[in-house]
Scaffold this active site. Sequence first.
Site, mmCIF file in Angstrom:
data_model
loop_
_atom_site.group_PDB
_atom_site.id
_atom_site.type_symbol
_atom_site.label_atom_id
_atom_site.label_comp_id
_atom_site.label_asym_id
_atom_site.label_seq_id
_atom_site.Cartn_x
_atom_site.Cartn_y
_atom_site.Cartn_z
ATOM 1 N N GLN A 8 97.606 53.364 103.570
ATOM 2 C CA GLN A 8 98.483 53.081 102.637
ATOM 3 C C GLN A 8 99.112 51.665 102.548
ATOM 4 O OE1 GLN A 8 98.374 55.395 99.959
ATOM 5 N NE2 GLN A 8 97.377 56.876 101.330
ATOM 6 N N HIS A 13 97.018 63.035 106.315
ATOM 7 C CA HIS A 13 95.977 63.094 105.033
ATOM 8 C C HIS A 13 95.898 62.795 103.959
ATOM 9 C CE1 HIS A 13 97.412 67.198 103.052
ATOM 10 N NE2 HIS A 13 98.461 66.120 103.135
ATOM 11 N N GLU A 14 94.586 62.390 103.235
ATOM 12 C CA GLU A 14 94.670 61.861 102.073
ATOM 13 C C GLU A 14 95.128 60.508 102.218
ATOM 14 O OE1 GLU A 14 93.419 63.318 99.169
ATOM 15 O OE2 GLU A 14 93.375 61.110 98.350
ATOM 16 N N GLY A 15 94.432 59.861 103.134
ATOM 17 C CA GLY A 15 94.540 58.140 103.525
ATOM 18 C C GLY A 15 96.086 58.168 104.188
ATOM 19 N N ARG A 61 97.269 61.589 95.805
ATOM 20 C CA ARG A 61 98.227 61.237 96.607
ATOM 21 C C ARG A 61 99.643 61.419 96.063
ATOM 22 N NH1 ARG A 61 94.768 55.665 98.622
ATOM 23 N NH2 ARG A 61 93.527 57.112 100.038
#
Lengths: 249, 600
Positions: free
Chosen positions: B447, B440-442, B297
């Site tokens: 978040q 992307h990536e959450g 992240r």
Amino acid sequence: MKILVPVKRVVDYNVKIRVKQDGSGVELANVKMSMNPFDEIAVEEAIRLKEKGVATEIVVVSIGPQQASETIRTALAMGADRGVLVKTDVNVEPLGVAKLLKKVIETENPGLVILGKQAIDDDSNQTGQMLAALLGWAQGTFASKVEVSGETLAVTREIDGGLQTIELKLPAIVTTDLRLNEPRYASLPNIMKAKKKPLDETSPETLGVDVAPRLKVLSTVEPPKRSAGVKVASVEELVSKLKNEAGVL
Amino acid sequence: MSLIVDRRDLDFVLFEMLDAGRLAERPQFAQYDRAAMDQILDTAQALAEEVFLPIAAEVDANEPRFVNGQVEQPAATGAALRAWADAGFFGLAFDEAVGGLQAPWTLYTAATGMAVAANTPVTNYAFLTVAAANLLNAFGSETLKRLYLPAMIEGRWFGTMCLSEPQAGSSLGDIRTMATPRGDGTYAVRGNKMWISGGEQAITDNIVHMVLAKLPDAPPGSRGISLFLVPKMRVDDDGNITGPNNIALAGLNHKLGQRATTNCLLNFGEAGETIGWMIGEPNRGLEQMFHMMNEARIGVGHAATMAGLAGYLHSADYARTRLQGRPADSRNPASPQVPIIRHADVRRMLLSQKAAVEGAQALCLFCSKLVDDAATTTDAATRERAGRLLGLLTPVVKSWPSEHCLEANKWAIQILGGYGYTRDYPLERLYRDNRLNHIHEGTFAIQGMDLLGRKIGADGGETLREMIGVIRQTLDGARAFAQLGPDCARMDSALAALESATRALLACQDPERRTANATIFLDAFGHVTLGWIWLWQASLAEARLADPALSEADRLFYFGKRQACRYFSLHELPHAVARFALCESLESPALDCAPEIFGE
């Protein structure tokens, strides 16, 4: 054959040079420094000669403050074998550099010395030539191609009219031009391995060379700002201006 | 002037703010003195400028194509990655024991960032490979590590992360890919995986997929997911490729940006058996997958920052040379035009970018240093504290840059005007590339939930209070500088609003109402974090500006820090105060309206 490559620590070519307010020189505090680009070409050429089996050892020499050892490390990371730092805080002029190098060469006995043709900080373009004279060795300056065969060296030189190829007897001095090669990047494993390569230190005093400056810097000024151009109405006017105002015709 | 990195600023953050030179005092990092770090940064910059940057437009314009089940893509992508691998960047942060160079994560982030600024989509293949190799290294069997890890660390084989499926993206508990035991310790993997970056490519001989799948008897939801290593090509006991593993490329997604990264729909086990090897424990797959989540992240937030930085440097360069218009106090049409940087509004747009990207870069490197601290400080309490703060800041470092460095790219385009909107300049590409980082990536929303639910809610706000303590310490230091008085006052207000909003949210018993404005809270907390970073930088700058012997270049540098801090506190911090007030009110028109108002 041993090759000796002198390298100089200079202001990085990407840095916008600023003149110190008192005019005593250019700003060096907190400025990124790196190896003189022509010297990188010299190091690369030496490494290539070693990879071809022509050279057996590459010794890198730098003359300058303690931080110049970082410049030597860069050369070691590219593939040179060991380093010699001639430590001095004096701003050594080309003749002083040539004399110091002559002393180092008398100890190291290299078969070939490859230098950058000039350093991008003072653009002197003198050290290689002076060194050849002091040693009484052959010199091939502004090289764009170097080929060793036995006891001789063929150097293709970049001259005003084109290219000139000369044959030199070894040992010899070569200075590099831009097109000789494209230097490699120091790979990260080699950067870390270079930390273990030997780096000796000496000084002008130990070598018995007087490096006191012979030149006096009177002032350092920014180049004049480029002023706006003018449009001319005709070719006749252009020719007239070149002749009468610019005085170049 | 480089168009991808400001080494002066990078050095300031690494060595003046974060004291990264002292990492060499830790036994793991003993080799990483300042000189070694500088050389590695030099090599990274050279590769970024000479290899990655020149091909960025070409690989963007020539999107990978799906041809007879294979990928066709420009050779330049693979060539750049081979240069990256040859230089040793894949292995930079891995332990020496597995063939890496054992560098601090702080250095890894700083060095690789230059290639990211130059050409994010090409670097993605490398980052995914490092992430997959990290998983394998942490949880894989010795045999799997022996067969696959060296090739990945040397960058000969790339890796991927196969999590999402067409019907399950953010909700991974709902994946359907099955892994059935074959009786010999291996598994037959069958299912579809969607959004797989680097899932197929024309660069390496083999691809090592890290695949989430369910065992036949797995419990439902996210506690029933296991992790498998599934290679594109099967290998024998010596690691030699023996033949395909029946993974089919079903299609490529056509994206807004990051086009040089293939993005794939993969079918496992449909045209023949696909064999997988379990990594770690059954049903612990998701947990293991998140082993390197903080780093991943930070990586996404850093990529957003680097796109913002490239846009900032480019638009500043343009503004210095582009002649247009005359100063506000000189309207004489016969007078020469001035560079647009002479117009105050252009400088405002530059300051806005500077405040966002230099602030975000410092935050990314601060968080990377926390990664190092959590792993390598000798004192257990310091390690735990670093881990806690890292956990709290991870949703911020991932999301704040994805919002505000994207906004920076908007201003970069604006400075170039119509030219910025064309493909003759890289600004529109940076903007398109950057937009992904919000997703992307959450996603941004994930978040927000992570911050409010897991990071603040779970410990009753304890870690948050610890972070506020860190911020107050910087604030108290900053009060010593008269110049920073107004900035400190605005930071005081923002902190008070944060504390007040947090109390209201923690007291709210209705989970839906508590989280309805989670993304607003996340954004406002991000502003407070950046305000802190700027006060920190400005305090260092004020201390240096007091030195009468400062060089002109340094004086300008530190003065720029003072102005960017002022810009942030004056233009941005009030937004945080307003957003915290909204969160504190617990009001949400979204909550109180029926889905049908958007149509039936």
